[in-house]
Design a protein around this motif. Sequence first.
Motif, mmCIF file in Angstrom:
data_model
loop_
_atom_site.group_PDB
_atom_site.id
_atom_site.type_symbol
_atom_site.label_atom_id
_atom_site.label_comp_id
_atom_site.label_asym_id
_atom_site.label_seq_id
_atom_site.Cartn_x
_atom_site.Cartn_y
_atom_site.Cartn_z
ATOM 1 N N THR A 23 0.830 -1.195 0.000
ATOM 2 C CA THR A 23 0.000 0.000 0.000
ATOM 3 C C THR A 23 0.864 1.245 0.000
ATOM 4 O O THR A 23 1.828 1.342 0.769
ATOM 5 N N ALA A 24 0.520 2.177 -0.866
ATOM 6 C CA ALA A 24 1.295 3.407 -1.008
ATOM 7 C C ALA A 24 0.614 4.567 -0.301
ATOM 8 O O ALA A 24 -0.608 4.625 -0.205
ATOM 9 N N SER A 25 1.439 5.488 0.156
ATOM 10 C CA SER A 25 0.934 6.745 0.699
ATOM 11 C C SER A 25 1.863 7.861 0.235
ATOM 12 O O SER A 25 2.978 7.606 -0.212
ATOM 13 N N GLY A 26 1.375 9.073 0.313
ATOM 14 C CA GLY A 26 2.191 10.200 -0.093
ATOM 15 C C GLY A 26 2.046 10.547 -1.558
ATOM 16 O O GLY A 26 2.368 11.657 -1.976
ATOM 17 N N HIS A 27 1.603 9.598 -2.356
ATOM 18 C CA HIS A 27 1.403 9.838 -3.784
ATOM 19 C C HIS A 27 0.558 8.705 -4.332
ATOM 20 O O HIS A 27 0.473 7.634 -3.728
ATOM 21 N N THR A 28 -0.046 8.948 -5.470
ATOM 22 C CA THR A 28 -0.884 7.937 -6.095
ATOM 23 C C THR A 28 -0.009 6.851 -6.708
ATOM 24 O O THR A 28 0.787 7.121 -7.600
ATOM 25 N N TYR A 29 -0.177 5.614 -6.229
ATOM 26 C CA TYR A 29 0.655 4.508 -6.708
ATOM 27 C C TYR A 29 0.391 4.230 -8.178
ATOM 28 O O TYR A 29 1.273 3.782 -8.902
ATOM 29 N N SER A 30 -0.822 4.542 -8.631
ATOM 30 C CA SER A 30 -1.167 4.260 -10.017
ATOM 31 C C SER A 30 -0.351 5.091 -11.005
ATOM 32 O O SER A 30 -0.345 4.803 -12.194
ATOM 33 N N ALA A 31 0.325 6.118 -10.501
ATOM 34 C CA ALA A 31 1.170 6.947 -11.364
ATOM 35 C C ALA A 31 2.528 6.296 -11.631
ATOM 36 O O ALA A 31 3.329 6.827 -12.402
ATOM 37 N N TYR A 32 2.788 5.150 -10.999
ATOM 38 C CA TYR A 32 4.074 4.476 -11.104
ATOM 39 C C TYR A 32 3.909 3.036 -11.572
ATOM 40 O O TYR A 32 2.889 2.395 -11.302
ATOM 41 N N THR A 33 4.916 2.556 -12.231
ATOM 42 C CA THR A 33 5.035 1.112 -12.404
ATOM 43 C C THR A 33 5.321 0.502 -11.036
ATOM 44 O O THR A 33 6.109 1.055 -10.258
ATOM 45 N N ALA A 34 4.684 -0.613 -10.743
ATOM 46 C CA ALA A 34 4.882 -1.291 -9.453
ATOM 47 C C ALA A 34 5.632 -2.593 -9.681
ATOM 48 O O ALA A 34 5.357 -3.324 -10.642
ATOM 49 N N GLY A 35 6.574 -2.865 -8.784
ATOM 50 C CA GLY A 35 7.347 -4.094 -8.907
ATOM 51 C C GLY A 35 7.474 -4.806 -7.577
ATOM 52 O O GLY A 35 7.331 -4.208 -6.510
ATOM 53 N N TRP A 36 7.726 -6.110 -7.676
ATOM 54 C CA TRP A 36 8.055 -6.936 -6.510
ATOM 55 C C TRP A 36 9.434 -7.553 -6.753
ATOM 56 O O TRP A 36 9.703 -8.069 -7.841
ATOM 57 N N PHE A 37 10.250 -7.490 -5.743
ATOM 58 C CA PHE A 37 11.574 -8.098 -5.762
ATOM 59 C C PHE A 37 11.698 -8.961 -4.507
ATOM 60 O O PHE A 37 10.908 -8.818 -3.569
ATOM 61 N N ARG A 38 12.701 -9.826 -4.496
ATOM 62 C CA ARG A 38 12.936 -10.621 -3.298
ATOM 63 C C ARG A 38 14.437 -10.801 -3.087
ATOM 64 O O ARG A 38 15.229 -10.703 -4.030
ATOM 65 N N GLN A 39 14.766 -11.068 -1.831
ATOM 66 C CA GLN A 39 16.181 -11.190 -1.489
ATOM 67 C C GLN A 39 16.353 -12.196 -0.371
ATOM 68 O O GLN A 39 15.587 -12.211 0.596
ATOM 69 N N THR A 40 17.395 -13.023 -0.524
ATOM 70 C CA THR A 40 17.798 -13.956 0.517
ATOM 71 C C THR A 40 19.185 -13.567 1.000
ATOM 72 O O THR A 40 19.931 -12.896 0.269
ATOM 73 N N THR A 69 0.990 -13.987 -9.576
ATOM 74 C CA THR A 69 0.233 -13.008 -10.340
ATOM 75 C C THR A 69 0.297 -11.657 -9.645
ATOM 76 O O THR A 69 -0.015 -11.553 -8.453
ATOM 77 N N ILE A 70 0.696 -10.647 -10.398
ATOM 78 C CA ILE A 70 0.717 -9.291 -9.861
ATOM 79 C C ILE A 70 -0.520 -8.552 -10.358
ATOM 80 O O ILE A 70 -0.953 -8.729 -11.502
ATOM 81 N N SER A 71 -1.101 -7.753 -9.486
ATOM 82 C CA SER A 71 -2.279 -6.973 -9.857
ATOM 83 C C SER A 71 -2.298 -5.697 -9.033
ATOM 84 O O SER A 71 -1.535 -5.555 -8.070
ATOM 85 N N ARG A 72 -3.155 -4.771 -9.436
ATOM 86 C CA ARG A 72 -3.234 -3.526 -8.681
ATOM 87 C C ARG A 72 -4.678 -3.074 -8.560
ATOM 88 O O ARG A 72 -5.482 -3.306 -9.463
ATOM 89 N N ASP A 73 -4.976 -2.455 -7.433
ATOM 90 C CA ASP A 73 -6.284 -1.858 -7.179
ATOM 91 C C ASP A 73 -6.032 -0.372 -6.961
ATOM 92 O O ASP A 73 -5.637 0.050 -5.870
ATOM 93 N N ASN A 74 -6.237 0.409 -7.997
ATOM 94 C CA ASN A 74 -5.900 1.823 -7.919
ATOM 95 C C ASN A 74 -6.778 2.566 -6.913
ATOM 96 O O ASN A 74 -6.338 3.536 -6.296
ATOM 97 N N ALA A 75 -7.997 2.117 -6.740
ATOM 98 C CA ALA A 75 -8.880 2.769 -5.773
ATOM 99 C C ALA A 75 -8.338 2.634 -4.354
ATOM 100 O O ALA A 75 -8.568 3.495 -3.506
ATOM 101 N N LYS A 76 -7.614 1.545 -4.091
ATOM 102 C CA LYS A 76 -7.040 1.307 -2.765
ATOM 103 C C LYS A 76 -5.562 1.679 -2.704
ATOM 104 O O LYS A 76 -4.928 1.493 -1.666
ATOM 105 N N ASN A 77 -5.024 2.161 -3.813
ATOM 106 C CA ASN A 77 -3.613 2.528 -3.858
ATOM 107 C C ASN A 77 -2.728 1.352 -3.456
ATOM 108 O O ASN A 77 -1.707 1.529 -2.766
ATOM 109 N N THR A 78 -3.098 0.174 -3.901
ATOM 110 C CA THR A 78 -2.456 -1.057 -3.447
ATOM 111 C C THR A 78 -2.131 -1.960 -4.626
ATOM 112 O O THR A 78 -2.890 -2.037 -5.597
#
Length: 123
Positions: A23-40, A69-78
């Motif tokens: 979940t994003a705050s401070g700005h609309t997440y929908s204005a950005y490409t969203a990514g997931w990364f992982r690290q061990t 599967t990656i997805s986004r809900d712009n109404a929830k900024n998530t």
Amino acid sequence: QVQLVESGGGLVQPGDSLRLSCTASGHTYSAYTAGWFRQTPGKEREFVAAISRSLGITRYADSVKGRFTISRDNAKNTVYLQMNSLKPEDTAVYYCAAARALISMLRRDYDYWGQGTQVTVSS
């Protein structure tokens, strides 16, 4: 400035499913490409999945294709990462990120990062 907070991590067994949220705050997440990364521990942070800010273009690492599967809900900024058929090798700290690029699999293109959430897959 975008603040990102991940949630949904935990301990699961092989074959189980888990859904991560970012979940994003401070700005609309929908204005950005969203990514997931992982690290061990001892390894570089690696790309997992991304979704573009418009058109819903997605990209996946070969290791998770068909299972995540990656997805986004712009109404929830998530942004979500649905992870199915989890394997022990999916164990990592998962980070969400935001990029100004249209779509990217490169860590250097991401400008904002969350603090990470631990996912452990073990029997």
